[in-house]
Every structure is written in structure tokens, then in C-alpha cells.
Design a protein around this motif. Structure first.
Motif: not given
Length: 121
Positions: A1-21, A77-83
Motif C-alpha cells: 500500500q502506498v499513500q500520498l497525502v497533500e497539504s497546504g491548500g486554502g483560501l488566498v487573495q489574488p496575488g498571494g502565495s501558497l506552498r503545497l506539499s 515529499t514533493m512541493y509546489l510553490q505557487m506565487n
């Protein structure tokens, strides 16, 4: 069994940043290609960014210059930096990974359950 768990999402204003894992766990021998996909309401799932085990990357045209994909092989772990986020980036973001669970087993694609990202003022 392999599990992938995402985190880091949410509400952000336009122009803002989030980092997903995306953290992988379970029966893992080697993780090959990893990727982020997203699915907006009423739309098909689309590839956002892709990274090989060696760190080669590719991006959808819509996110080039704004998003950065990276991975830590030791931490599985993989990341997505969103700016500079835009309203059109609103979607559920999913991680995917091709995982080999044993030395003589073939790699199989696995998916996480997704983390929602909402870009709104």
C-alpha cells in the motif's frame, strides 16, 4: 500500500502565495516521476507541473514563471510553490507519483485525495 497525502491548500487573495506539499508513505522502494494536477469545477483534470527523480521539470504554460515544483527524495515529499496566484488557479490540486514498491516490481501510478485551493478576494 502506498499513500500520498497533500497539504497546504486554502483560501488566498489574488496575488498571494501558497506552498503545497505531497508526502508519500507505505510500501515504497523507489519513487520515479511525480506531478501536480488540478481540477477546477466543471473542468477536466489538467497537468500543472511534472518532476523526474533527477529533478527535471516541466510546467503547464498557464503557470510558467509563477509556480515551482520541487522534491526531496530522502523525505519522499514533493512541493509546489505557487506565487502570483490568480482566480483561475482555483481548483482541487492532486499529487501523483509513479512508485515502485519492490526491487522487481513495476512502478504504478498513485494519487492523493487532493487539497482545495481557492483564490478570491
Amino acid at each position: 500500500q502506498v499513500q500520498l497525502v497533500e497539504s497546504g491548500g486554502g483560501l488566498v487573495q489574488p496575488g498571494g502565495s501558497l506552498r503545497l506539499s505531497c508526502a508519500a508513505s507505505g510500501s515504497i522502494f523507489t519513487i520515479y516521476e511525480m506531478a501536480w494536477y488540478r481540477q477546477a469545477p466543471g473542468k477536466e483534470r489538467e497537468l500543472v507541473a511534472f518532476i523526474t527523480r533527477g529533478g527535471n521539470t516541466n510546467y503547464a504554460d498557464s503557470v510558467k514563471g509563477r509556480f515551482t515544483i520541487s522534491r526531496d527524495n530522502a523525505a519522499k515529499t514533493m512541493y509546489l510553490q505557487m506565487n502570483s496566484l490568480k482566480s483561475e488557479d482555483t481548483a482541487v490540486y492532486y499529487c501523483s507519483a509513479n512508485v515502485q514498491s519492490g526491487p522487481i516490481m513495476r512502478a504504478i501510478a498513485h494519487w492523493g485525495e487532493g487539497t482545495p485551493v481557492t483564490v478570491s478576494s
